[in-house]
Design a protein around this motif. Structure first.
Motif, PDB file in Angstrom:
ATOM      1  N   LYS A 227       0.841  -1.196   0.000  1.00 57.17           N
ATOM      2  CA  LYS A 227       0.000   0.000   0.000  1.00 57.17           C
ATOM      3  C   LYS A 227       0.884   1.256   0.000  1.00 57.17           C
ATOM      4  O   LYS A 227       0.648   2.201  -0.760  1.00 57.17           O
ATOM      5  N   ILE A 228       1.899   1.245   0.843  1.00 56.51           N
ATOM      6  CA  ILE A 228       2.806   2.402   0.924  1.00 56.51           C
ATOM      7  C   ILE A 228       3.570   2.535  -0.395  1.00 56.51           C
ATOM      8  O   ILE A 228       3.713   3.632  -0.943  1.00 56.51           O
TER       9      ILE A 228
ATOM     10  N   GLY B 274       3.231   4.112  -7.541  1.00 59.93           N
ATOM     11  CA  GLY B 274       2.248   3.533  -8.440  1.00 59.93           C
ATOM     12  C   GLY B 274       2.378   2.031  -8.471  1.00 59.93           C
ATOM     13  O   GLY B 274       2.936   1.440  -7.561  1.00 59.93           O
ATOM     14  N   GLU B 275       1.887   1.431  -9.550  1.00 59.26           N
ATOM     15  CA  GLU B 275       1.860  -0.053  -9.624  1.00 59.26           C
ATOM     16  C   GLU B 275       3.256  -0.632  -9.694  1.00 59.26           C
ATOM     17  O   GLU B 275       4.103  -0.151 -10.386  1.00 59.26           O
TER      18      GLU B 275
END
Ligand code: ARG
Length: 247
Positions: free
Chosen positions: A239-240, A246-247
């Motif tokens: 998540k961080i 980004g991805e």
């Protein structure tokens, strides 16, 4: 699922850990290295990938977070002098540094790149010959530049106390390029596409960031590795990561 620590457990841990300031995780960081650590000019708050990681770590250790802004040159001596408990500062794990400090498990993969002034014509490390090249003093970019010189690519190496000064020097035209960590370079290019150009070169090898802890504090190191592992397992690390890259 990972069991959530009970308040009792967190309290227990607090008592066990040897800390510079009881109840706090005190973190040394050179807070001038976006997107890893920087000051939000509007709020005055410290932000970045490392800052979010530090917040999460402190939370999991049941501690309050305090970040001590520290010049890079002297960041390891400051740890050895117990000015803070750990260094979280996009610090690459190196053999030399590991003689002085213990490193956590790696938490981030990076590598050096050339950040050139746009239109410089630099396409790879060979093109640095005859140029003025900046680095932040005592970083792996500095060491990589020295290695290039030893390998016969002759350029003038200029060392800056911090990375923003090196970027400014490129912008002003004082130097032609800098050798710095890839994600820092890519962010500079993104923010200033008319000024900067990132050039990758396969001579630069992968590097891994680690959290530096005093060698006399194995309990803290163990607690940090455990928290890092849990953050990776429960999706918090991802998540961080996604928030900043980004991805
Ligand atoms: N990763 C590089 C190194 O360990 C540069 C880190 C610089 N960090 C900073 N916050 N200025 O040498």
């Amino acid at each position: 699922a990972t069991p959530t620590p009970t308040p009792e457990k967190a309290a227990e841990q607090k008592v066990e850990l040897k800390l510079v300031n009881p109840g706090k995780l005190t973190v040394g960081s050179d807070v001038a290295y976006p997107p890893f650590e920087y000051t939000n000019q509007t709020t005055g708050e410290y932000e970045g990938f490392d800052i979010d990681l530090a917040k999460e770590l402190a939370k999991r250790l049941g501690l309050e977070l305090e970040v001590v802004n520290t010049a890079w040159d002297g960041i390891i001596p400051g740890l050895l002098a117990h000015k803070y408990d750990v260094i979280i500062s996009a610090m690459t794990i190196t053999e030399e540094r590991a003689k002085q400090v213990s490193f956590s498990d790696p938490y981030f993969e990076a590598k050096q790149v050339i950040l050139a002034k746009k239109g410089s014509g630099i396409k790879g490390v060979e093109d640095l010959a005859g140029k003025k090249v900046g680095v932040q003093l005592g970083t792996t970019g500095d060491f990589a530049a020295q290695k290039l010189i030893e390998n016969g690519i002759e350029f003038e190496l200029i060392k800056y106390e911090d990375t923003p000064s090196a970027l400014m020097a490129i912008e002003k035209g004082d130097i032609d390029a800098a050798i710095i960590d890839n994600f820092v370079a890519y962010l500079a290019q993104k923010n200033n596409p008319d000024v900067f150009e990132v050039i990758e070169d396969k001579t630069f090898e992968p590097e891994y960031y680690g959290i530096a802890v005093n060698k006399d504090n194995p309990a803290l190191l163990e607690a940090i590795n455990k928290a890092l592992k849990e953050m990776k397992e429960d999706g918090t690390y991802d998540k961080i990561y996604k928030k900043w890259f980004g991805e």
